[in-house]
Write an enzyme that holds these catalytic residues in place. Structure first.
Site, PDB file in Angstrom:
ATOM      1  CE  LYS A  70     122.526  43.411   2.926  1.00  0.00           C
ATOM      2  NZ  LYS A  70     123.184  42.147   3.299  1.00  0.00           N
TER       3      LYS A  70
HETATM    4  P1  NAD Z   1     130.080  40.592  -5.303  1.00  0.00           P
HETATM    5  O1  NAD Z   1     129.704  41.919  -5.843  1.00  0.00           O
HETATM    6  O2  NAD Z   1     131.440  40.380  -4.744  1.00  0.00           O
HETATM    7  O3  NAD Z   1     129.861  39.439  -6.387  1.00  0.00           O
HETATM    8  C1  NAD Z   1     128.692  39.269  -7.131  1.00  0.00           C
HETATM    9  C2  NAD Z   1     129.117  38.545  -8.398  1.00  0.00           C
HETATM   10  O4  NAD Z   1     127.955  38.193  -9.147  1.00  0.00           O
HETATM   11  C3  NAD Z   1     129.990  39.413  -9.317  1.00  0.00           C
HETATM   12  O5  NAD Z   1     131.098  38.678  -9.782  1.00  0.00           O
HETATM   13  C4  NAD Z   1     129.039  39.788 -10.453  1.00  0.00           C
HETATM   14  O6  NAD Z   1     129.709  40.002 -11.681  1.00  0.00           O
HETATM   15  C5  NAD Z   1     128.151  38.560 -10.500  1.00  0.00           C
HETATM   16  N1  NAD Z   1     126.854  38.827 -11.110  1.00  0.00           N
HETATM   17  C6  NAD Z   1     126.096  39.936 -11.024  1.00  0.00           C
HETATM   18  N2  NAD Z   1     124.983  39.796 -11.736  1.00  0.00           N
HETATM   19  C7  NAD Z   1     125.044  38.572 -12.297  1.00  0.00           C
HETATM   20  C8  NAD Z   1     124.192  37.852 -13.154  1.00  0.00           C
HETATM   21  N3  NAD Z   1     123.059  38.371 -13.603  1.00  0.00           N
HETATM   22  N4  NAD Z   1     124.563  36.602 -13.536  1.00  0.00           N
HETATM   23  C9  NAD Z   1     125.721  36.052 -13.086  1.00  0.00           C
HETATM   24  N5  NAD Z   1     126.573  36.705 -12.274  1.00  0.00           N
HETATM   25  C10 NAD Z   1     126.243  37.943 -11.882  1.00  0.00           C
HETATM   26  O7  NAD Z   1     128.943  40.265  -4.214  1.00  0.00           O
HETATM   27  P2  NAD Z   1     129.023  39.233  -3.029  1.00  0.00           P
HETATM   28  O8  NAD Z   1     129.476  39.959  -1.817  1.00  0.00           O
HETATM   29  O9  NAD Z   1     129.717  38.013  -3.468  1.00  0.00           O
HETATM   30  O10 NAD Z   1     127.470  38.945  -2.813  1.00  0.00           O
HETATM   31  C11 NAD Z   1     126.764  38.020  -3.613  1.00  0.00           C
HETATM   32  C12 NAD Z   1     125.485  37.627  -2.886  1.00  0.00           C
HETATM   33  O11 NAD Z   1     125.826  37.091  -1.604  1.00  0.00           O
HETATM   34  C13 NAD Z   1     124.512  38.762  -2.615  1.00  0.00           C
HETATM   35  O12 NAD Z   1     123.196  38.257  -2.673  1.00  0.00           O
HETATM   36  C14 NAD Z   1     124.842  39.171  -1.193  1.00  0.00           C
HETATM   37  O13 NAD Z   1     123.765  39.803  -0.540  1.00  0.00           O
HETATM   38  C15 NAD Z   1     125.138  37.812  -0.602  1.00  0.00           C
HETATM   39  N6  NAD Z   1     125.950  37.856   0.626  1.00  0.00           N
HETATM   40  C16 NAD Z   1     127.206  38.402   0.630  1.00  0.00           C
HETATM   41  C17 NAD Z   1     127.948  38.386   1.807  1.00  0.00           C
HETATM   42  C18 NAD Z   1     129.369  38.898   1.865  1.00  0.00           C
HETATM   43  O14 NAD Z   1     130.019  38.685   2.911  1.00  0.00           O
HETATM   44  N7  NAD Z   1     129.904  39.514   0.844  1.00  0.00           N
HETATM   45  C19 NAD Z   1     127.395  37.854   2.987  1.00  0.00           C
HETATM   46  C20 NAD Z   1     126.121  37.303   2.948  1.00  0.00           C
HETATM   47  C21 NAD Z   1     125.413  37.304   1.761  1.00  0.00           C
END
Ligand code: NAD
Length: 472
Positions: free
Chosen positions: A109
Site C-alpha cells: 500500500k
Molecule cells: P474516494 O476518495 O473516492 O471517496 C471517499 C468518500 O468519502 C468521498 O466522497 C469523501 O468526501 C467521503 N468522506 C471522507 N471523509 C468522510 C467522513 N468523515 N464522513 C463521510 N464521508 C467522508 O475513496 P474510495 O476510493 O471510494 O475509498 C473509500 C474507502 O474504500 C477507503 O477506505 C479505501 O481504502 C477503500 N477501498 C477503495 C477501493 C477502490 O477501488 N477505490 C478498493 C478497496 C477499498
C-alpha cells in the site's frame, strides 16, 4: 473519527488484534504467524517540487507487507493524514484480501500526505509524477514487483500519470502498462474497473442473501430486495455500491453520510441525482427532497438493515459502537470498524462482512487488468464472434428440430465482450470467497468464530502454505 477514545488501538494495532485472534486458532509452524503479521518493509520518500514560486516538500510512503507472492499489490492514497501506521495496516489487509479471493499477489500500500483539493490539476500532475519517479527508481512501482492502483483521493487520472512516468523511465519494458492498474481504457485500463469495488460490494451482498443460515444469523429474512441501506461516503466505492444496490437490487438507500453532513429520506434517496448534486455543490447539504443533518456520523446509528461504511477507517469505534442498530455491516471501506468496536458489535449479534472480503472487487478487477496488460490483448477479442457464430448455429438447429422460431432477442446470440467477462469473473470470485468464509463460520460458530475470523483463518493459512512451499 471524532473524539478518539484513549483505549482505541491504532489502525495497525486493530488489524493485528484481529489477525492474532485468528492466528492463535491455527496450527502454524513456530514463528510463522509473526513472520506473516509484520510488514516486510516500509519506504518513506521525501521529495521537493517547485510550486507557486517556492519548493514544497512532500512525504510519501510505500509499504510492502508480504512478498510470499509477487508482484505485491495495493492502492496509492492521497490524503493529508496518511502515515506509516495506516499504510502498514492497509498493506497487511491487502495481503489477507488477495489470499482470500485468490488473486496471486502479496500485499502492499502507498500514500502521499497531500490534500488533493489544495492543488490545481497541473500541480497535482507534477507532484504525482515526481512521487511516481521516487517509487519507480526503487522498484516500488514495477509490473513484476509492485503494482499500485487507485485508493482514496486517487483515480484513473493519477494512474495514467503514473503509467506514463514509468514508461518514460523504462522505455524498453514491453510490459510497462502493467506497472499500475485502474488506468483509463485508452492507456490499457479494463472495462468495469472504476466501478469494480462497488460492484463487488453488490455481488458480495447478493451472495450473503443466498445463504439462509447467514441471513438468519443477522436476524434478517428474505432477499436483498427492499432492504434499507445506509451508506457513509459517496466516493468511488460508496457511490457505485449505493447506485447498483438501489437501481438493480431494489434496495432503499435511506441515508447517506458525507463530509459535510448527511441526507435522509426513508422513501429512498436517488443516488445518481445526489452524486450529480454533490459534484455541482461540493457536498450533500441542500439536496432537495431529503432531510439534512449536520452531524453526518449520527446517521450510522439509525435503524436500517444494512450499514455500508465506505469512506475511511475507524468510522465505527468505541464511542459509537453500542449505538449502532444495523444487524448487518458491509465493510466497503478498509478498517471502518475498530477492533474495540468489533468486539462490542459481535457481542450484540451484529454480523460484519469484513473489509478484506467486502471491498475485494477492486483488486480482483485490477488483477484482470494486469493480466490483460501482460497478454497485450483485450478479453473477448479472439472468441466473441466465434461464440456468436456457435450460438447462431445452435439456435438454427433448435429451430429446425422443433419447427418453432426462437425469440428474436439478440441477447441469445451475443458473445461475451470484455465488460461481461470482467463481471462474470468478479461475480465468480465474490461468490466462491464468500462460500469459503461462510463454510468456516458455520462449521466453527460454537468456538465463537465470526465471519471476519473465518476470513483471516482462510487467508492466513493460504499465506502460510505459500511460505512453506518457498521453504520457510
Ligand atoms: P474516494 O476518495 O473516492 O471517496 C471517499 C468518500 O468519502 C468521498 O466522497 C469523501 O468526501 C467521503 N468522506 C471522507 N471523509 C468522510 C467522513 N468523515 N464522513 C463521510 N464521508 C467522508 O475513496 P474510495 O476510493 O471510494 O475509498 C473509500 C474507502 O474504500 C477507503 O477506505 C479505501 O481504502 C477503500 N477501498 C477503495 C477501493 C477502490 O477501488 N477505490 C478498493 C478497496 C477499498
Amino acid at each position: 473519527m471524532d473524539g478518539v477514545d484513549a483505549r482505541e488501538p491504532s489502525f495497525r494495532d486493530s488489524v493485528d488484534i484481529m489477525f492474532n485472534r485468528a492466528a492463535g486458532m491455527l496450527d502454524l509452524p513456530s514463528g510463522m504467524a509473526e513472520k506473516i503479521r509484520v510488514a516486510n518493509s516500509t519506504y518513506i520518500v521525501r521529495f521537493g517540487v517547485k510550486l507557486r514560486g517556492e519548493i514544497k516538500t512532500f512525504t510519501g510512503y510505500r509499504s510492502v507487507h508480504s512478498e510470499h507472492m509477487e508482484p505485491v499489490k495495493g492502492g496509492i492514497r492521497f490524503a493529508d493524514n496518511v502515515n506509516q501506521d495506516e499504510v502498514e495496516a492497509l498493506a497487511a489487509l491487502m495481503t489477507y484480501k488477495c489470499a482470500l479471493v485468490e488473486v496471486p499477489y502479496g500485499g502492499s500500500k502507498g500514500g502521499l500526505c497531500i490534500n488533493p483539493n489544495d492543488w490545481e490539476v497541473d500541480e497535482l500532475e507534477r507532484i504525482t509524477r515526481r512521487f511516481a519517479y521516487e517509487l519507480i527508481k526503487r522498484d516500488l512501482i514495477n509490473p513484476a514487483q509492485n503494482v499500485p492502483a487507485p485508493d482514496m483521493g486517487t483515480g484513473e487520472r493519477e494512474m495514467a500519470w503514473i503509467a506514463d512516468a514509468y514508461k518514460r523511465i523504462k522505455t524498453d519494458d514491453i510490459n510497462a502498462r502493467a506497472c499500475v492498474t485502474g488506468k483509463p481504457r485508452n492507456v490499457g485500463g479494463i472495462a468495469g474497473r472504476t466501478e469494480a469495488t462497488g460492484r463487488g460490494v453488490q455481488y458480495g451482498l447478493r451472495e450473503f442473501f443466498r445463504h439462509p443460515k447467514d441471513i438468519a444469523a443477522a436476524g434478517l429474512s428474505g432477499s436483498l430486495s427492499g432492504k434499507r441501506v445506509i451508506v457513509q461516503g459517496l466516493g468511488n466505492v460508496g457511490y457505485h455500491a449505493a447506485k447498483f444496490l438501489s437501481e438493480e437490487d431494489d434496495c432503499l438507500v435511506t441515508a447517506i453520510a458525507e463530509r459535510d453532513g448527511a441526507v435522509i429520506n426513508e422513501a429512498g434517496i436517488n443516488v445518481e441525482q445526489l452524486k450529480e448534486y454533490m459534484n455541482e455543490h461540493g457536498g450533500v447539504k441542500g439536496f432537495p427532497g431529503c432531510e439534512y443533518v449536520e452531524n453526518g456520523p449520527s446517521v450510522l446509528e439509525s435503524e436500517c438493515d444494512i450499514l455500508i461504511p465506505a469512506a475511511m477507517e475507524a468510522a465505527i469505534h468505541l464511542g459509537n459502537a453500542d449505538r449502532i442498530k444495523a444487524p448487518l455491516i458491509m465493510e466497503a471501506a478498509n478498517g471502518p470498524v475498530t477492533a474495540g468496536a468489533d468486539e462490542i458489535l459481535r457481542g450484540k449479534g451484529c454480523v460484519i462482512i469484513p473489509d478484506m472480503y467486502a471491498n475485494a472487487g477492486g483488486v480482483t478487477v485490477s488483477y484482470f487488468e494486469w493480466v490483460k496488460n501482460l497478454s497485450h490483448i483485450r478479453f473477448g477479442r479472439m472468441q466473441r464472434r466465434q461464440e456468436e457464430a456457435w450460438h447462431e448455429m445452435l439456435i438454427g438447429g433448435i429451430e429446425e428440430v422443433t419447427g418453432t422460431p426462437f425469440p428474436s432477442d439478440k441477447k441469445y446470440m451475443e458473445g461475451a465482450d470484455e465488460l461481461s467477462l470482467v463481471r462474470s469473473g468478479l461475480d465468480d470470485t465474490m461468490r466462491s470467497a464468500y462460500q469459503q468464509m461462510s463454510k468456516v463460520w458455520n462449521a466453527r460458530k460454537d468456538e465463537g468464530i465470526d465471519l471476519r475470523t473465518a476470513a483471516y483463518l482462510i487467508s492466513i493459512q493460504k499465506v502460510a502454505d505459500s511460505y512453506a512451499t518457498l521453504g520457510l
